[in-house]
Design a protein around this motif. Structure first.
Motif, PDB file in Angstrom:
ATOM      1  N   VAL A 141     -14.980   5.632 -15.547  1.00 41.95           N
ATOM      2  CA  VAL A 141     -14.660   5.060 -16.851  1.00 41.95           C
ATOM      3  C   VAL A 141     -13.249   5.451 -17.269  1.00 41.95           C
ATOM      4  CG1 VAL A 141     -15.218   5.218 -19.307  1.00 41.95           C
ATOM      5  CG2 VAL A 141     -17.031   4.894 -17.643  1.00 41.95           C
ATOM      6  N   ALA A 149     -16.600  -2.286 -26.992  1.00 37.75           N
ATOM      7  CA  ALA A 149     -17.583  -2.725 -26.004  1.00 37.75           C
ATOM      8  C   ALA A 149     -17.475  -1.903 -24.727  1.00 37.75           C
ATOM      9  CB  ALA A 149     -17.390  -4.197 -25.690  1.00 37.75           C
ATOM     10  N   ASP A 150     -16.281  -1.483 -24.417  1.00 37.44           N
ATOM     11  CA  ASP A 150     -16.105  -0.735 -23.167  1.00 37.44           C
ATOM     12  C   ASP A 150     -16.875   0.568 -23.171  1.00 37.44           C
ATOM     13  OD1 ASP A 150     -14.537  -2.653 -22.039  1.00 37.44           O
ATOM     14  OD2 ASP A 150     -12.679  -1.835 -22.880  1.00 37.44           O
ATOM     15  N   ALA A 174     -23.889   1.944 -20.277  1.00 36.56           N
ATOM     16  CA  ALA A 174     -24.740   1.146 -19.392  1.00 36.56           C
ATOM     17  C   ALA A 174     -24.478   1.530 -17.950  1.00 36.56           C
ATOM     18  CB  ALA A 174     -24.468  -0.338 -19.610  1.00 36.56           C
ATOM     19  N   SER A 175     -23.214   1.709 -17.665  1.00 40.03           N
ATOM     20  CA  SER A 175     -22.848   2.079 -16.298  1.00 40.03           C
ATOM     21  C   SER A 175     -23.499   3.395 -15.914  1.00 40.03           C
ATOM     22  CB  SER A 175     -21.329   2.181 -16.206  1.00 40.03           C
ATOM     23  OG  SER A 175     -20.965   2.969 -15.119  1.00 40.03           O
ATOM     24  N   LYS A 185     -20.232  -0.280 -22.306  1.00 37.47           N
ATOM     25  CA  LYS A 185     -20.285  -0.566 -20.873  1.00 37.47           C
ATOM     26  C   LYS A 185     -20.355   0.740 -20.096  1.00 37.47           C
ATOM     27  CE  LYS A 185     -17.820  -4.945 -20.595  1.00 37.47           C
ATOM     28  NZ  LYS A 185     -16.438  -5.436 -20.418  1.00 37.47           N
TER      29      LYS A 185
END
Lengths: 217, 901
Positions: B227, B242-243, B249-250, B246
């Protein structure tokens, strides 16, 4: 819930709590379970235990159920069997599975250990003879093996025999040829399980929530 | 010595790079030489260089390890990883000096694809799964929360330090870079933890928490690293909300996906090993390959490879171990351990070498000291806070000492270094500074903390692991105990840990095991497996200690049988006899006798076994790449039988014809040669004690009768019972107190002795013979056996004279005046035996004539030998034992030498 509690008022619960060290919610929980098992009767019988679904596949359930009817486990220095037990007995047997205190002195720890081992010992010593003799020991092994289903009695026998012999050699050291080993006494039981931290492991987590949060099958 | 060897090693390494240059130059020169004709010998350095150098390194490292472990004091203080890093430093220094350029670097590709998986595979496959799952909660918490906490705090604080100008201006890094660095430096490293903690031996709960954390934090580290890298790439200002999601989620996908991949491969592996019965030889290969494939597959999808491998190992272990053969198990174990050890060695050496390579690091004292302080402080803070949280739920809390060890055991290692080496210099300007800091941090944690953790653990009195192997009783009670707890939970209507574990076990039993285990294995109960394993382990221990499995099995029988009141003894003995495949031994009976005399006894035993029991080498033209030899046991039994027969015959001859070979030892110490001769011929007589009677009386009646061997109950001539030992003091008041003791308290001596096959030098031969003969006669050899028995009997008549002194001595004991003859005759051993015999006159009566004794009738002696051979398995050795211990009987034996055998 209120109806359930009516038989045992707050007062009795408080008394039990003082006696056993369980917290009030824990007692209420156990009481609810007790009523559930006994179908709202005041006493529990062996049949009630046998009806518990989860217990059905437990290989040593018979012995465990017996412990609840065994006066030796009521902490009153009596022995013998009961036919039916009340809530107080039920809770008293459960106290053997209370988590240990966080800060114990070594002597207390040792006492607790002895007490828990004594419970296990009594469980296996079904005839209250003071020893787990070969017959009883073999019975335990047979039950443990019965889960596999396919084991013949011979196997259980040989395992129990060799385990018994093991106990004999550990505890008695060199035995004269004419001596024979009658059975595992409590001292020997303690000795063979000295590596087993029973005082740290023999406990279950009693729910601290109120009875409602803990509704069971 | 160590220094010298290091110098030597240095010289070798110094050679290598130089010769590498030579190799290259000769490579270049080769084409020109080629026209010159055929060269007989060629210098092919460039061809073999890489593997050669690595092999030499490993060799040096291994030699260094050997030397290191020579010094008990050193190896108890310094962990091995420190030595390896030091060695790497030396090697790196030498390489650098020799070639002026860095030749070898820890290559992240090599590290992540080959070195790390070998270590993780070992860790995962042999992970104590029950312990792991019991502590899964704390492990996950420390791995996820702890690592996140460390990463953020370290990164942010470093950024703060940078802002406060504590870190030099040369370090060009923004917040993202520092966070990135914090992420890679904060993860506890499995390699380092394993290397250090394996030597420290803290208790298993503590170990599994720290080690499990170091393994499971991989997912966090990998995700954070990725990340941040991507954030650094796009620039902080372009990162959108949003990142972050993400990233979250990642994390879930990387960790759960990795676990899933691992479990799938574990199931595949377990399923495959169900069908390898015909191709045992590739079983280990399957295990190694599929575990490795689990790792690679996870890497392929950029999931957490470590998690994948760990769960593959944990998942498959139970089924695979049950399916594959014992040999494959051993192979897998040793292959994995060896590979892991190699990888660990290479990693630490590479670390040392990389540290010497100054070209790619830059020093900034501020950064380094801040990082060191922060990782220590935040680790401790994280542990304390999380433990406080955990202890609210734990029934057995982690106390302060545990927390200190956990904080202090947070070692950083090669993973961090590989990650930092992977950074892109163009994107992360401060890479060189980070590399230097990482190296210092690793060295500090591995060297300093690794060195001090052992004294710390000792000083804090952390409960250490006992390395205790459970006995069969503990296994039984362990299982009963589990079921008890489950039952109580069920009765109390709680769905706690035990409840769910039991549910899982039932599910496993009903479906998974059925699917993944061989039918033959599945049918066997777990307890039975454990029982077998324990027996096998005991048997191996016995053999290692110089015992003899067969004899141990045989010898244990009388000990049971001789307790006639034991109600179930018969079944037991019979069971052992029928199934006495060398596995169902009553081995614990052998344990307690490991006394101080063990050494000399086992020495004697070794001498004897060396000469006695070596099966002839058979030339067997058997080679197969795919199959193992079988049917060995049958051959062995034949071999044993033949050996026994031959040995028996020879022994008997030697006894009869006074061949002294067996009694050389005795003779050496004897003065009168006639004594020794007599003693020699006495041997068969003396090979009996009260012990025999115990064994014979019970054993023969019950079990032995079913054997084909003719059991001679009438071998009274040699069956003595020390029943009335109280007579002895009266008869021999002054001379032989010790002998008395031996005779007077026979049970004590013999029950200890019985299981030791090597007790006594002279008797041991006989023991072997008799025992194995009984046990190992195959049906087809029965006839041969009987024949040789009869031939032995015909051989039997022994020369009568040698018995005289003995008999006279015996008479003397009885109070009969012995006369002058007895003077020097009652040799120590003989006397002692007589002690046992004397009260037992019933059987010997015919053999006890007045002072001028008539020739002893030969038959009883022969009978004695015959009868005892098969029936009284363990006994003979005991007598010789009594020979050893007792002092010479009074003034009759002035030399006193006879007492020693």
């Amino acid at each position: 819930m209120g109806a359930l509690m009516s038989g045992h008022g707050k007062h009795e619960f408080q008394e039990l709590s003082d006696k056993t060290g369980f917290s009030l919610p824990q007692i209420a929980n156990l009481h609810q379970r007790f009523k559930q098992l006994s179908q709202n009767e005041d006493t529990l019988r062996r049949e009630d235990f046998n009806k518990i679904a989860d217990l059905a596949c437990n290989p040593i359930r018979a012995q465990i159920i017996e412990t609840f009817f065994d006066k030796r486990n009521y902490r009153q220095n009596t022995s013998g069997k009961m036919e039916e037990i009340g809530f107080e007995e039920f809770v008293t047997v459960m106290t053997h599975f209370k988590p240990p205190d966080l800060h114990m002195t070594d002597e207390k720890k040792e006492a607790l250990r002895k007490e828990k081992l004594r419970f296990l010992f009594n469980m296996h010593d079904t005839d209250n003879s003071g020893t787990i003799d070969l017959e009883e020991y073999r019975h335990v092994v047979e039950e443990l093996l019965s889960q596999g289903g396919m084991m013949e009695m011979e196997t259980a026998k040989s395992i129990a025999n060799s385990a018994m012999l093991d106990v004999a050699t550990i505890t008695m050291g060199q035995m004269a040829p004419d001596e024979f080993y009658a059975g595992i006494t409590f001292e020997h039981f303690v000795q063979i399980l000295k590596e087993f931290d029973v005082e740290l492991r023999m406990h279950i987590r009693f729910s601290n929530m109120g009875p409602v949060a803990n509704c069971c099958k | 010595m160590r220094a010298a060897s290091l110098l030597l090693l240095a010289a070798v390494v110094a050679d290598l790079p130089l010769s590498a240059d030579v190799g290259q130059s000769s490579d270049a020169g080769q084409s020109s030489h080629h026209g010159g004709g055929y060269k007989i010998v060629q210098w092919e350095w460039s061809y073999v260089q890489t593997p050669y150098v690595i092999a030499i390194w490993l060799l040096m490292a291994s030699v260094a390890k050997i030397l290191f472990h020579f010094s008990q004091r050193l190896s108890s203080v310094v962990p091995e990883s420190c030595v390896l890093i030091l060695l790497g430093l030396v090697l790196g220094g030498v390489v650098l000096v020799a070639s002026q350029k860095p030749l070898y670097q820890l290559d992240p590709g090599l590290f992540f694809l080959f070195l790390l998986p070998t270590i993780v595979a070992d860790a995962g496959y042999f992970m104590p799964s029950r312990l792991f799952f019991e502590n899964l909660g704390p492990i996950l918490m420390y791995a996820v929360l702890g690592t996140l906490w460390n990463a953020f705090c370290t990164g942010l604080c470093l950024y703060g330090m940078k802002a406060a100008d504590v870190i030099g201006p040369d370090v060009e890094a923004g917040m993202m870079e520092f966070l990135l660095f914090g992420a890679l430096i904060s993860a506890v490293d499995p390699v380092a933890v394993l290397a250090v903690f394996e030597e420290v031996q803290v208790n298993e709960t503590l170990f599994i928490i720290v080690f499990g954390e170091s393994l499971l934090n991989d997912a966090v580290t990998v995700v954070l690293y990725k990340v941040y890298i991507s954030f650094v790439e796009v620039g902080v200002e372009n990162v959108q909300i949003a990142d972050y999601f993400k990233g979250l989620a990642s994390f879930l996908i990387v960790s759960l996906g990795g676990t899933l991949v691992g479990l799938i491969f574990g199931m595949i592996l377990a399923f495959v090993t169900r069908f390898t019965k015909k191709v045992r030889i590739i079983e280990p290969l399957f295990v190694l390959l599929l575990v490795y494939l689990a790792y690679l597959t996870a890497e392929l999808f950029s999931l957490s490879a470590i998690l994948s491998m760990i769960f593959c190992g944990i998942g498959c272990n139970k089924y695979v171990e049950a399916n594959i053969s014992q040999k494959s198990r051993t192979t897998v174990k040793y292959t994995m351990k060896t590979l892991a050890s190699i990888a660990e060695t290479i990693i630490f050496i590479f670390l040392g070498i990389s540290a010497m390579d100054k070209s790619n690091w830059a020093w900034d004292s501020g950064l380094i000291s801040c990082t060191l302080i922060f990782i220590l402080v935040f680790r401790a803070m994280g542990v304390i806070m999380q433990t406080w949280l955990l202890n609210r739920f734990r029934l057995v809390p982690l106390d302060g000492i545990d927390q200190v060890v956990m904080s202090y055991g947070g070692l950083r290692g090669a993973v961090a270094f590989a990650l930092v080496a992977l950074l892109d210099q163009d994107q992360v300007k401060a890479k060189d500074y980070f590399v230097a800091t990482t190296i210092v941090v690793i060295f500090f944690t591995v060297m300093f903390q690794g060195l001090t953790i052992k004294p710390l653990v000792k000083w804090l009195k952390v409960p250490q692991s006992t390395n205790h192997k459970p006995t069969i009783n503990e296994e039984i009670h362990e299982r009963a105990f589990d079921h008890t707890l489950t039952a109580v939970e069920d009765i109390a209507g709680l769905s706690g840990y035990h409840h769910w574990r039991d549910k899982w076990e039932q599910f496993d039993k009903k479906f998974l095991s059925k699917l993944l285990m061989r039918k033959s294995v599945y049918r066997k109960a777990e307890l039975w497996e454990v029982y077998q394993k324990i027996n096998l382990r005991n048997a191996i221990t016995i053999i290692d200690q110089g015992g003899n499995v067969f004899s141990a099995a045989r010898l244990s029988l009388p000990s049971i049988a001789s307790r006639p009141s034991f109600p179930e003894v018969r079944d037991m003995t019979n069971y052992l006899r029928e199934n006495g495949s060398g596995v169902c031994l009553d081995l614990p009976a052998v344990y307690p006798v490991l006394g101080p005399t063990m050494d000399e006894e086992s020495e004697t035993h070794n001498v004897l076994t060396g000469n006695l029991y070596k099966p002839r080498q058979r030339v067997q033209a058997h080679y197969s790449r795919h199959f193992m030899t079988t049917g060995e046991s049958e051959r062995q039994e034949r071999e044993v039988f033949q050996r026994n027969m031959r040995g028996r015959l020879e022994l008997f001859k030697s006894t009869c014809y006074r061949s002294k070979s067996r009694h050389r030892k005795i003779q050496k110490r004897r003065k009168g040669s006639d004594i020794s001769e007599r003693d020699g011929s006495d041997k068969p007589m003396r090979k009996v004690s009260w012990q025999d009677t115990a064994a014979v009386a019970v054993d023969c009646e019950e079990g032995k009768s079913e054997k084909a061997e003719p059991v001679k109950e009438g071998d009274g001539g040699i069956t003595f019972v020390a029943r009335e030992s109280d007579e002895l003091p009266r008869e021999r008041p002054r001379s032989v107190p010790a002998a008395l003791e031996v005779c007077g308290s026979p049970p004590v001596v013999t029950s200890g002795e019985r299981p030791l096959p090597w007790k006594g030098s002279g008797g041991a031969l006989f023991v072997c013979v008799s025992m194995e003969a009984t046990k190992l006669i195959p049906v087809d050899l029965q006839q041969a056996w009987n024949q040789s028995m009869s031939s032995l009997e015909s051989l039997a008549p022994p020369p009568p004279e040698p018995l005289h002194p003995r008999v006279t001595a015996l008479c003397r004991e009885e109070g009969v005046p012995a006369g002058g003859r007895g003077g020097g005759a009652g040799g120590g051993p003989g006397r002692k035996q007589e002690g046992a015999q004397s009260p037992e006159q019933q059987e010997m009566q015919p053999l006890l004539p007045p002072p001028p004794p008539p020739p002893l009738p030969p038959v009883p002696l022969a009978q004695g030998m015959e009868g005892r051979g098969p029936s009284c398995s363990g006994s003979p050795c005991i007598i010789t034992r009594s020979l050893v211990t007792a002092p010479p009987p009074g003034g009759e034996e002035p030399s006193g030498g006879t007492t020693q055998l």
